[in-house]
Scaffold this motif. Sequence first.
Motif, PDB file in Angstrom:
ATOM      1  N   ALA A  11       0.830  -1.215   0.000  1.00 41.04           N
ATOM      2  CA  ALA A  11       0.000   0.000   0.000  1.00 41.04           C
ATOM      3  C   ALA A  11       0.857   1.255   0.000  1.00 41.04           C
ATOM      4  N   ARG A 144      -2.435  -3.210  -5.238  1.00 43.89           N
ATOM      5  CA  ARG A 144      -1.782  -2.869  -3.973  1.00 43.89           C
ATOM      6  C   ARG A 144      -2.246  -3.814  -2.865  1.00 43.89           C
ATOM      7  N   ALA A 145      -1.302  -4.529  -2.280  1.00 43.89           N
ATOM      8  CA  ALA A 145      -1.603  -5.399  -1.148  1.00 43.89           C
ATOM      9  C   ALA A 145      -1.907  -4.542   0.084  1.00 43.89           C
ATOM     10  N   PRO A 146      -2.820  -5.008   0.935  1.00 39.45           N
ATOM     11  CA  PRO A 146      -3.218  -4.210   2.103  1.00 39.45           C
ATOM     12  C   PRO A 146      -2.222  -4.315   3.245  1.00 39.45           C
ATOM     13  N   PHE A 177      -7.160  -6.331  -1.215  1.00 39.69           N
ATOM     14  CA  PHE A 177      -6.249  -5.766  -2.212  1.00 39.69           C
ATOM     15  C   PHE A 177      -7.022  -4.699  -3.009  1.00 39.69           C
ATOM     16  N   ILE A 178      -6.341  -3.632  -3.399  1.00 38.69           N
ATOM     17  CA  ILE A 178      -6.946  -2.596  -4.241  1.00 38.69           C
ATOM     18  C   ILE A 178      -6.183  -2.540  -5.564  1.00 38.69           C
ATOM     19  N   VAL A 180      -5.683  -0.597  -9.183  1.00 40.15           N
ATOM     20  CA  VAL A 180      -5.941   0.630  -9.933  1.00 40.15           C
ATOM     21  C   VAL A 180      -5.389   0.475 -11.352  1.00 40.15           C
TER      22      VAL A 180
ATOM     23  N   ARG B 144      -5.439   9.885  -4.314  1.00 39.28           N
ATOM     24  CA  ARG B 144      -4.259   9.936  -5.174  1.00 39.28           C
ATOM     25  C   ARG B 144      -4.559  10.715  -6.453  1.00 39.28           C
ATOM     26  N   LEU B 165      -3.486  -3.642   6.748  1.00 39.87           N
ATOM     27  CA  LEU B 165      -4.642  -2.795   6.501  1.00 39.87           C
ATOM     28  C   LEU B 165      -5.847  -3.680   6.180  1.00 39.87           C
ATOM     29  N   ILE B 178      -8.068   8.911  -7.632  1.00 38.26           N
ATOM     30  CA  ILE B 178      -8.513   7.649  -7.033  1.00 38.26           C
ATOM     31  C   ILE B 178      -8.405   7.770  -5.515  1.00 38.26           C
ATOM     32  N   TYR B 182      -8.784   2.693   4.197  1.00 30.52           N
ATOM     33  CA  TYR B 182      -8.404   1.487   4.936  1.00 30.52           C
ATOM     34  C   TYR B 182      -8.671   1.716   6.424  1.00 30.52           C
TER      35      TYR B 182
END
Lengths: 187, 187
Positions: A11, A144-146, A177-178, A180, B144, B165, B178, B182
């Motif tokens: 993240a 992106r891993a949390p 996970f997010i 983008v 972001r 997170l 974006i 979290y």
Amino acid sequence: MKCSVYIATSADGYIATIDGAVDWLHSAGNPEADMVENPDMGFGAFMASVDCMIMGRKCMETISGMNLSPEQWPYGDIHIVVLSNTLTTPPENLKDKVEMFSGDIVDLLKELENKGFNQAYIDGGTTITSFLNHSLIDEMTITRAPVLLGGGIPLFGQLDNQIKLVNSEAVAFPNDFIQVKYKVNYL
Amino acid sequence: MKCSVYIATSADGYIATIDGAVDWLHSAGNPEADMVENPDMGFGAFMASVDCMIMGRKCMETISGMNLSPEQWPYGDIHIVVLSNTLTTPPENLKDKVEMFSGDIVDLLKELENKGFNQAYIDGGTTITSFLNHSLIDEMTITRAPVLLGGGIPLFGQLDNQIKLVNSEAVAFPNDFIQVKYKVNYL
């Protein structure tokens, strides 16, 4: 040549810890989440959209170190080129999988186009930054891993200029996970 | 005390260029996008959820440098504490707006709780990193901007430990910003 990025980061934007480890990536996120709708977070669909891959030496060494079985190999039979100014032959366990290249990336892209390739998967932090500095990346998918690592090897290195991103998309998966997506606008 | 972050970064995670500039933030994104559904990207709703604010000195100096008119002041009449070990009085244009604090942030939170405050807005990269290292941040909203700066002052500094997170959320706004949210899990 259309050049696309598909890469995972923490993240806080790191692709590996400072010693190159990526174990945090495999342990990140909610392991009990129901991922049945998109178990691979779009990786298969992305792989189906590319016909060749260009990665950096460090990226190759990380993959080599995983000692993947043929069943675990994630890149199918795609043509893979590894950029290195120091190594001329790949590690033994990748010798049938990758080809080494030393030289100018613009020349490499022309060479690949002449061979009929049209859609390249660009991987590795140094390689991606170099392609961005040559205005060669068309789109990026960043997952992106949390987890905050608090230090490590950043995805993006130093850029020669600010780069505008457009056509933003974002999704939070059930495992936290997010992902983008952006297209890159060099104008 | 519930401690929340609401902050903007570049797509590569910087809160300012290396000289502290944030003009890129105001020029980023698609200016012609229809933002009628959420013109402030949730900032007003966030402000309504907090009753005090804690920021670092550099963050205060950036705000002071903007010389905001009363109409432009974004923080309403919220109680604002500025952390500094070097400054004991605020700049002239903020003297009625903020209070300086030097010392331990855990003591500060107790002091604020004793005064009846419950929900703190934590701002500034150094301050946020310090709160994370004290396991004091409960949730983060990071917006972001669609631009790669390629260098600058990162949001997250060095952390003592990896931080997990959870409860991820993400939205891509029509202007290509974006926003991710979290909650922080220190266990």
